[in-house]
Design a protein around this motif. Structure first.
Motif, PDB file in Angstrom:
ATOM      1  N   LEU A 101     -30.899  -8.908  14.352  1.00 15.61           N
ATOM      2  CA  LEU A 101     -31.685 -10.065  14.793  1.00 15.61           C
ATOM      3  C   LEU A 101     -31.993 -11.006  13.642  1.00 15.61           C
ATOM      4  CD1 LEU A 101     -33.949  -8.206  17.316  1.00 15.61           C
ATOM      5  CD2 LEU A 101     -32.616 -10.245  17.843  1.00 15.61           C
ATOM      6  N   LYS A 102     -32.039 -12.277  13.978  1.00 23.27           N
ATOM      7  CA  LYS A 102     -32.298 -13.333  13.002  1.00 23.27           C
ATOM      8  C   LYS A 102     -33.556 -14.101  13.403  1.00 23.27           C
ATOM      9  CE  LYS A 102     -27.314 -13.968  12.367  1.00 23.27           C
ATOM     10  NZ  LYS A 102     -26.187 -14.941  12.411  1.00 23.27           N
ATOM     11  N   PRO A 103     -34.211 -14.742  12.467  1.00 23.20           N
ATOM     12  CA  PRO A 103     -35.406 -15.520  12.825  1.00 23.20           C
ATOM     13  C   PRO A 103     -35.131 -16.557  13.906  1.00 23.20           C
ATOM     14  CG  PRO A 103     -35.314 -15.220  10.467  1.00 23.20           C
ATOM     15  CD  PRO A 103     -34.022 -14.669  11.007  1.00 23.20           C
ATOM     16  N   GLU A 104     -33.937 -17.106  13.924  1.00 26.49           N
ATOM     17  CA  GLU A 104     -33.602 -18.101  14.953  1.00 26.49           C
ATOM     18  C   GLU A 104     -33.446 -17.507  16.349  1.00 26.49           C
ATOM     19  OE1 GLU A 104     -32.056 -17.602  12.016  1.00 26.49           O
ATOM     20  OE2 GLU A 104     -29.874 -17.903  12.208  1.00 26.49           O
ATOM     21  N   ASP A 105     -33.496 -16.194  16.452  1.00 23.88           N
ATOM     22  CA  ASP A 105     -33.491 -15.554  17.771  1.00 23.88           C
ATOM     23  C   ASP A 105     -34.894 -15.514  18.389  1.00 23.88           C
ATOM     24  OD1 ASP A 105     -31.157 -13.204  16.440  1.00 23.88           O
ATOM     25  OD2 ASP A 105     -30.714 -14.888  17.777  1.00 23.88           O
ATOM     26  N   THR A 106     -35.882 -15.917  17.634  1.00 21.02           N
ATOM     27  CA  THR A 106     -37.254 -15.919  18.126  1.00 21.02           C
ATOM     28  C   THR A 106     -37.387 -16.852  19.326  1.00 21.02           C
ATOM     29  OG1 THR A 106     -38.201 -15.378  15.977  1.00 21.02           O
ATOM     30  CG2 THR A 106     -39.641 -16.489  17.555  1.00 21.02           C
ATOM     31  N   ALA A 107     -37.876 -16.300  20.432  1.00 22.60           N
ATOM     32  CA  ALA A 107     -38.008 -17.068  21.672  1.00 22.60           C
ATOM     33  C   ALA A 107     -38.619 -16.172  22.747  1.00 22.60           C
ATOM     34  CB  ALA A 107     -36.642 -17.566  22.148  1.00 22.60           C
ATOM     35  N   VAL A 108     -38.951 -16.784  23.850  1.00 22.55           N
ATOM     36  CA  VAL A 108     -39.268 -16.015  25.051  1.00 22.55           C
ATOM     37  C   VAL A 108     -37.954 -15.788  25.788  1.00 22.55           C
ATOM     38  CG1 VAL A 108     -40.509 -15.942  27.231  1.00 22.55           C
ATOM     39  CG2 VAL A 108     -41.574 -16.986  25.219  1.00 22.55           C
ATOM     40  N   TYR A 109     -37.684 -14.534  26.088  1.00 19.60           N
ATOM     41  CA  TYR A 109     -36.449 -14.172  26.761  1.00 19.60           C
ATOM     42  C   TYR A 109     -36.718 -13.925  28.246  1.00 19.60           C
ATOM     43  CZ  TYR A 109     -33.885 -13.867  22.412  1.00 19.60           C
ATOM     44  OH  TYR A 109     -33.257 -14.176  21.227  1.00 19.60           O
TER      45      TYR A 109
END
Length: 126
Positions: A85-93
């Motif tokens: 996982l990367k910081p840019e994967d941060t989100a509501v899924y």
């Protein structure tokens, strides 16, 4: 079809999470599944999708090689394994389901889905 997403959390970069999407209701019909995500200030985007049979899948370029989508129809549950996982994967899924008569169909647009789960937060720290 009602959907319940779970499995989100806080993880360091390089870590892994496994999201689950439990379906209930009209699960005796065929339905395709999709995972979408929405970061603050951004539009909801497709992450991955899978057909009813599980034979056909789709991945956004940004997650190819890191995420794996799969499903267990006996358990009425879909999954998204997220590795590296990367910081840019941060989100509501969000997971989404669409009833279909085509067992091999994969849907990748938000407009193609009428059933949505409540979302689960994924936060990746650097």
């Amino acid at each position: 079809v009602q959907l319940q997403a779970s499995g989100g959390g806080l993880v360091q970069a390089g870590g892994s999470l496994k999201l689950s999407c439990a379906a209930s209701g009209r699960t005796n019909y065929m339905y395709a599944l999709g995972w979408f995500r929405q970061a603050p200030g951004k539009e909801r985007e497709i992450v991955s999708a899978i057909s009813w049979t599980g034979d056909n899948t789709y991945y956004a370029d940004s997650v190819k090689g890191r995420f794996t989508i799969f499903r267990d129809n006996a358990k009425n549950t879909g999954y998204l394994q997220m590795n590296n996982l990367k910081p840019e994967d941060t989100a509501v899924y969000y997971c989404a389901a669409q009833l279909t008569t085509v067992s091999a169909a994969v849907y990748i647009s938000t407009r193609q889905y009428t059933n949505w789960g409540q979302g689960t937060q994924v936060t990746v720290s650097s």
